[in-house]
Design a protein around this motif. Sequence first.
Motif, short mmCIF file in Angstrom:
data_model
loop_
_atom_site.label_atom_id
_atom_site.label_comp_id
_atom_site.label_asym_id
_atom_site.label_seq_id
_atom_site.Cartn_x
_atom_site.Cartn_y
_atom_site.Cartn_z
N TRP A 242 7.54 0.56 9.40
CA TRP A 242 9.57 0.91 9.83
C TRP A 242 9.68 0.44 10.79
O TRP A 242 8.28 -0.01 11.69
CB TRP A 242 9.13 2.38 9.93
CG TRP A 242 8.13 2.60 10.73
CD1 TRP A 242 7.87 3.37 12.06
CD2 TRP A 242 6.67 3.08 10.22
NE1 TRP A 242 6.45 3.28 12.14
CE2 TRP A 242 5.93 2.54 11.12
CE3 TRP A 242 5.60 2.99 8.79
CZ2 TRP A 242 4.28 3.62 10.82
CZ3 TRP A 242 4.41 3.19 8.82
CH2 TRP A 242 3.63 3.07 9.56
N LEU B 220 -1.95 7.02 4.65
CA LEU B 220 -2.84 7.97 5.17
C LEU B 220 -3.78 8.96 4.53
O LEU B 220 -4.42 8.85 3.47
CB LEU B 220 -2.06 9.73 4.97
CG LEU B 220 -1.98 10.56 6.00
CD1 LEU B 220 -2.42 10.78 7.60
CD2 LEU B 220 -0.95 11.70 5.80
N GLN B 221 -5.43 9.28 5.82
CA GLN B 221 -6.10 9.66 4.76
C GLN B 221 -6.41 10.55 4.59
O GLN B 221 -6.83 11.80 5.80
CB GLN B 221 -7.22 8.26 6.23
CG GLN B 221 -6.94 7.38 6.44
CD GLN B 221 -7.74 6.57 4.56
OE1 GLN B 221 -8.63 6.86 3.98
NE2 GLN B 221 -6.75 5.74 4.17
N TYR C 242 1.22 6.05 5.14
CA TYR C 242 1.79 6.29 6.63
C TYR C 242 4.35 6.92 6.34
O TYR C 242 3.82 7.51 7.03
CB TYR C 242 1.74 5.33 7.37
CG TYR C 242 0.16 5.69 8.11
CD1 TYR C 242 -0.23 6.88 8.18
CD2 TYR C 242 -0.66 4.53 8.18
CE1 TYR C 242 -1.29 7.15 8.82
CE2 TYR C 242 -2.28 4.89 8.25
CZ TYR C 242 -2.09 6.09 9.19
OH TYR C 242 -3.74 6.58 8.90
N LYS C 243 4.08 6.05 5.77
CA LYS C 243 5.84 5.60 6.02
C LYS C 243 6.31 6.73 5.36
O LYS C 243 7.26 7.31 5.30
CB LYS C 243 6.14 4.64 5.24
CG LYS C 243 7.90 4.00 5.68
CD LYS C 243 8.37 2.78 5.02
CE LYS C 243 9.70 2.40 5.66
NZ LYS C 243 10.51 1.39 4.51
N LEU D 271 -8.09 -4.76 8.55
CA LEU D 271 -7.70 -4.06 7.38
C LEU D 271 -7.29 -2.30 8.07
O LEU D 271 -6.73 -2.09 6.84
CB LEU D 271 -8.59 -4.61 6.02
CG LEU D 271 -8.69 -3.36 4.67
CD1 LEU D 271 -7.32 -3.63 4.18
CD2 LEU D 271 -9.52 -3.74 3.93
N ALA D 272 -8.52 -1.84 8.77
CA ALA D 272 -8.76 -0.24 8.81
C ALA D 272 -7.09 -0.43 9.44
O ALA D 272 -7.40 1.20 9.57
CB ALA D 272 -9.27 0.02 9.03
N GLY D 273 -6.41 -1.24 9.87
CA GLY D 273 -5.30 -0.65 10.63
C GLY D 273 -5.67 -0.19 12.20
O GLY D 273 -6.79 -0.34 12.76
N ARG E 134 -8.42 2.19 1.55
CA ARG E 134 -8.97 2.62 2.94
C ARG E 134 -7.60 0.89 3.69
O ARG E 134 -8.32 0.04 3.70
CB ARG E 134 -10.55 2.15 2.68
CG ARG E 134 -11.29 3.76 2.15
CD ARG E 134 -11.70 4.88 3.07
NE ARG E 134 -11.76 5.65 2.30
CZ ARG E 134 -12.58 6.19 2.40
NH1 ARG E 134 -13.44 5.44 3.46
NH2 ARG E 134 -13.28 7.20 1.52
N SER E 135 -7.03 1.79 3.91
CA SER E 135 -5.85 0.54 4.51
C SER E 135 -4.96 1.29 5.36
O SER E 135 -4.88 2.34 5.82
CB SER E 135 -5.60 -0.34 3.68
OG SER E 135 -4.04 -0.49 3.60
N TYR E 136 -4.68 -0.41 6.39
CA TYR E 136 -3.73 0.53 7.55
C TYR E 136 -2.49 1.02 7.39
O TYR E 136 -1.33 1.51 7.92
CB TYR E 136 -3.42 -1.27 8.35
CG TYR E 136 -2.36 -1.63 7.23
CD1 TYR E 136 -1.00 -1.34 7.11
CD2 TYR E 136 -3.25 -2.72 6.60
CE1 TYR E 136 0.03 -2.63 6.33
CE2 TYR E 136 -2.25 -3.35 5.34
CZ TYR E 136 -2.01 -3.73 5.48
OH TYR E 136 -0.06 -4.43 5.06
N ALA E 137 -2.47 0.78 5.73
CA ALA E 137 -0.80 2.09 5.64
C ALA E 137 -1.26 3.04 5.18
O ALA E 137 0.42 3.59 4.95
CB ALA E 137 -0.64 0.88 4.30
#
Lengths: 184, 189
Positions: free
Chosen positions: A130, B139-140, B101-102, A144-146, B134-137
């Motif tokens: 966004w 939500l866990q 997350y978006k 990778l984990a952000g 398991r990623s930056y994008a």
Amino acid sequence: MTAKDSAEKVTKKFESATAIEFRGEHTVTVTPDDFRAVMEYCKAELSLDMLLDASSVDNTGEDPRFALVYELATVDDSVHLRVKTNIAEGDEIPTVSDLWATADWHEREIWDMMGIQFSGHPDLRRILMWEGYPFHPLRKEFPLAGKPSEMPDVAFTGEAPLEGGPFVTSAGAGSRVEAEPRAK
Amino acid sequence: MATTETPTKDLDTAEAARTELAHAAYDSKIEGNVIFTRVDAAINWMRKNSLWPMPMGLACCAIELMATASSRFDISRFGAEVMRFSPRQSDVMIVAGTVTYKMALAVKRVWDQMPEPKWCIAMGACASSGGMYRSYAVLQGIDQLLPVDVYISGCPPRPEALIEGLMKLQKKIDGEESTMDLKSDSTEA
């Protein structure tokens, strides 16, 4: 005209361009200064009317750091030509979205994920993340984990746990079986 | 069911007298149509058998959610067939799929628009914990944003698993104690 002829025409017209052939695929590498002129030439003279894909590579540790890769083709699919250019971090590259409309979103994605600026782009917003997200996630230094980020009432991100789960690749493990993400 | 007709002459007179005595307190017009219960039990019974889901289909779990709603598995047997795409008409949000997350704050916004009382089912690994992403994008787990009542494991879960999750939720609703403080802490989450 074949792809080889097209590549030769580009190298003949532009002194800085170099061409290589690998497994029947032809790639010309050009300098960022010539990039725009080469692309205009490909569209106008070589009738490479389709832009199949545009992507970017982060060659961290090399100079210049980033590579941009454009896949061109003729509409009848007889000629495929790959155009590459290397640019340094922070440098801008002219847009080709006025030549091929599809480059608009591809360049937005490159900007979003890799942080490469395109000059003259009509609408260079983020496309996957966004507006306001502070990072470019496909850069090599981005984990990778952000990373945590916070925009109140708009969006937030956190850090994903990467240890212990069954879905995590084990880097440097001895065999493929050990390295693959599967229940252990 | 109690009878409303007057005892016939064939009946034993003592039996007829007993019946008359037992029914003397009732209005004969509504006699037999009255059930005594607690108001909580009645309300819980009504709520749990007409759960209207808000289908928050975000990934492949949504396909299983659709299968659950259609004829082979038929979620309408449990009174939950009325999929509402308007949060204002929904009771239970079924978060079916990967929450990026978006998307996360859009899910939260839809949840906030649902009227109380409301419940949440986290369907599948992604909605429960982020799953394999398991990623930056991603939500866990949607429980970082909303209070989740039932988690369903699976990737994606079978329709039977969703139905069991729904039955577990019905059981939970049935056991809720007071109509006054239903989910009173949901706004704090």
